[in-house]
Design an enzyme around this catalytic site. Structure first.
Site, PDB file in Angstrom:
ATOM      1  N   PRO A 252      42.247 -24.461  18.207  1.00 41.34           N
ATOM      2  CA  PRO A 252      41.589 -24.964  16.816  1.00 41.34           C
ATOM      3  C   PRO A 252      41.076 -26.369  16.549  1.00 41.34           C
ATOM      4  O   PRO A 252      42.171 -27.098  16.954  1.00 41.34           O
ATOM      5  CB  PRO A 252      42.721 -24.624  15.934  1.00 41.34           C
ATOM      6  CG  PRO A 252      43.448 -23.542  16.622  1.00 41.34           C
ATOM      7  CD  PRO A 252      43.305 -23.803  17.986  1.00 41.34           C
ATOM      8  N   CYS A 253      40.001 -26.727  16.216  1.00 41.63           N
ATOM      9  CA  CYS A 253      39.653 -28.092  15.847  1.00 41.63           C
ATOM     10  C   CYS A 253      39.643 -28.608  14.546  1.00 41.63           C
ATOM     11  O   CYS A 253      39.457 -29.762  14.293  1.00 41.63           O
ATOM     12  CB  CYS A 253      38.102 -28.095  16.380  1.00 41.63           C
ATOM     13  SG  CYS A 253      36.990 -27.164  15.377  1.00 41.63           S
ATOM     14  N   GLN A 254      39.947 -27.925  13.476  1.00 38.18           N
ATOM     15  CA  GLN A 254      39.917 -28.382  12.060  1.00 38.18           C
ATOM     16  C   GLN A 254      40.964 -29.515  12.031  1.00 38.18           C
ATOM     17  O   GLN A 254      40.364 -30.411  11.370  1.00 38.18           O
ATOM     18  CB  GLN A 254      40.154 -27.172  11.148  1.00 38.18           C
ATOM     19  CG  GLN A 254      39.134 -25.947  11.353  1.00 38.18           C
ATOM     20  CD  GLN A 254      39.687 -24.894  12.284  1.00 38.18           C
ATOM     21  OE1 GLN A 254      40.602 -25.046  13.096  1.00 38.18           O
ATOM     22  NE2 GLN A 254      39.263 -23.509  11.872  1.00 38.18           N
TER      23      GLN A 254
ATOM     24  N   PHE B 203      41.420 -31.767  13.915  1.00 33.95           N
ATOM     25  CA  PHE B 203      41.097 -32.901  14.844  1.00 33.95           C
ATOM     26  C   PHE B 203      39.705 -33.396  14.511  1.00 33.95           C
ATOM     27  O   PHE B 203      39.319 -34.552  14.939  1.00 33.95           O
ATOM     28  CB  PHE B 203      41.142 -32.789  16.368  1.00 33.95           C
ATOM     29  CG  PHE B 203      42.511 -32.032  16.485  1.00 33.95           C
ATOM     30  CD1 PHE B 203      43.581 -33.043  16.789  1.00 33.95           C
ATOM     31  CD2 PHE B 203      42.729 -30.787  16.928  1.00 33.95           C
ATOM     32  CE1 PHE B 203      45.106 -32.394  17.059  1.00 33.95           C
ATOM     33  CE2 PHE B 203      43.885 -30.225  17.495  1.00 33.95           C
ATOM     34  CZ  PHE B 203      45.126 -31.268  17.480  1.00 33.95           C
ATOM     35  N   SER B 204      38.979 -32.861  13.568  1.00 42.08           N
ATOM     36  CA  SER B 204      37.624 -32.945  12.906  1.00 42.08           C
ATOM     37  C   SER B 204      37.624 -33.956  11.873  1.00 42.08           C
ATOM     38  O   SER B 204      38.355 -34.140  10.986  1.00 42.08           O
ATOM     39  CB  SER B 204      37.056 -31.818  12.693  1.00 42.08           C
ATOM     40  OG  SER B 204      35.536 -31.952  12.071  1.00 42.08           O
TER      41      SER B 204
END
Length: 340
Positions: A76-78, A80-81
Site C-alpha cells: 500500500p502506497c497511501q 508514503f504518498s
C-alpha cells in the site's frame, strides 16, 4: 518454469507481466474482493485468496517447501504518498510492509528474488529514511539490496507508453542463491514513446456515461480550453481551472478517477467531450487487449479506481525480463562445503 507469488496483487499487473515472461504465478492474494474476482476472471489458472495479509499464512494455500523464484508486492502506497497521509510506517497501511518479511520467514527456502513497487516519494522523503528502513528489513532476511537497486522508473521512458507514471521499483537477490545483486538498471534503454492517439478510440462512440452534459460547468470549462488549443490533446479539470496536457502525453492515472476526482483525463471526439474509457485506461497502463477481464457486475467506478491503483504492466514486464537467473549459484551449498 519459474514460480511467482504476488502479494497485494491488485488488478493483477504483476501476474500479467510474469505471464508474458513465461513465469508461472503459483499464488496471489489481495484484500479487496473486486480485485480477487478480477484476477479469477483474468487469470483462471492462478490460485488466489481474498485475505487480509495480517491473517495470511502461506501454509494454508501451498506447500511452503515449494521454491519461489520471484515474490512481488505492490504494498500500500497511501502512507508514503505526498498526496496521501504521508504517515509512513506510523500508518496501519504503512505497517503492512512488515507482513512481507513475516511471510518470507515462514517459507522453507526464501524467494530467490523480491520485486517490490511503491510511489516514488517513498525514496525521496526525509533524505530516504523510509527506503533505508525497507532496505534494512530486507538485508536482515539475507537479501543483497542497496539504494542502487531501488530506482524510480518512468513508464514513458521504460515501456514507451505515453502515460507519465513514475514509481519506485526495488529488486533484491537472496544470498542463499546469488553472490551479489546482479540487477543492473543501466540495462534499461529509453524507448520511443507510442503515439497517444493510437491507444485511444475516437472512431467509435463510447458509453454514454462518459460524455459530459453540454450544459454542465465542466463541459463549458473544457470547451473553452479546446477552442484555445487543440482536440488532439488531453485535458484535466483542476481545482483552479483546466490543465492542458502536453502533446502525446497522458497524465498519471490515479484511483480517484473512480470518484470523479480532479485527475480524470478528458478528450473530445465527434460525439462530445468525454472521460477516457476503461479500455483506453487499461491500454495506457500497459495492458494488452483482453488481458484484464472485469466481472460483469463490477461498477465502473471500481474499475477506474483499480486501474488508477494498478502498476504499469509494460514497465514491470521489462523489469522482470531483466532479472538474470543465469547468474544463480547454490551459494548455500558452497558455504556448507567451505565450513566442512
Amino acid at each position: 518454469m519459474l514460480n511467482h507469488v504476488s502479494l497485494f496483487a491488485g488488478l493483477g499487473g504483476f501476474i500479467a507481466a510474469a505471464n508474458r515472461a513465461k513465469i508461472r504465478t503459483v499464488f496471489a492474494t489481495d484484500l479487496e474482493a473486486h480485485c480477487v474476482k478480477t484476477i479469477e476472471k483474468s487469470f483462471p489458472d492462478v490460485p488466489v485468496a481474498c485475505k487480509d495479509i495480517v491473517d495470511l499464512n502461506f501454509s494454508d494455500y501451498f506447500d511452503t517447501k515449494k521454491q519461489i523464484d520471484i515474490l512481488s508486492a505492490g504494498f500500500p502506497c497511501q502512507s508514503f504518498s505526498a498526496a496521501g497521509s504521508n504517515l509512513g510506517f506510523e500508518d496501519p497501511r504503512g505497517k503492512l510492509f512488515f507482513e512481507i518479511p513475516r511471510l518470507i520467514e515462514t517459507l522453507a527456502n526464501p524467494p530467490k528474488v523480491l520485486l517490490l513497487e511503491n510511489v516514488a516519494h517513498l525514496k525521496v522523503f526525509d533524505n530516504g529514511s523510509r527506503l533505508t528502513r525497507v532496505i534494512q528489513e530486507l538485508r536482515m532476511l539475507g537479501y543483497w539490496i542497496s539504494s542502487a537497486q531501488a530506482l524510480i522508473l518512468s513508464s514513458r521512458e521504460i515501456s514507451g507508453g505515453p502515460q507519465r507514471r513514475e514509481r519506485l521499483y526495488i529488486i533484491a537477490y537472496h544470498s542463499d542463491f546469488f553472490k551479489k545483486n546482479f540487477f543492473n538498471f543501466s540495462n534499461f534503454k529509453s524507448v520511443d514513446p507510442q503515439d497517444l492517439w493510437s491507444l485511444l478510440d475516437t472512431t467509435n462512440k463510447q458509453d454514454k456515461r462518459l460524455y459530459l452534459d453540454e450544459d454542465s460547468k465542466y463541459h463549458m470549462m473544457l470547451d473553452q480550453s479546446l477552442k484555445k488549443h487543440s482536440d488532439k490533446l488531453l485535458y484535466q479539470i483542476r481545482r483552479v481551472g483546466v490543465r492542458v496536457c502536453p502533446k502525446n502525453i497522458c497524465p498519471t492515472l490515479t484511483a480517484n478517477m473512480g470518484s470523479g476526482g480532479h485527475n480524470v483525463p478528458f478528450l473530445k471526439d465527434k460525439w462530445g467531450i468525454r472521460k477516457l474509457s476503461i479500455n483506453e485506461c487499461l491500454r495506457l497502463q500497459g495492458y494488452e487487449p483482453g488481458e484484464i477481464i472485469f466481472p460483469e457486475d463490477l461498477p465502473m467506478s471500481y474499475k477506474y479506481m483499480m486501474i488508477g491503483n494498478a502498476i504499469h504492466a509494460g514497465t514491470v514486464e521489462r523489469v522482470i525480463r531483466n532479472i538474470n537467473f543465469t547468474q544463480e549459484r547454490n551459494v548455500k551449498n558452497d558455504r556448507m562445503e567451505l565450513s566442512a
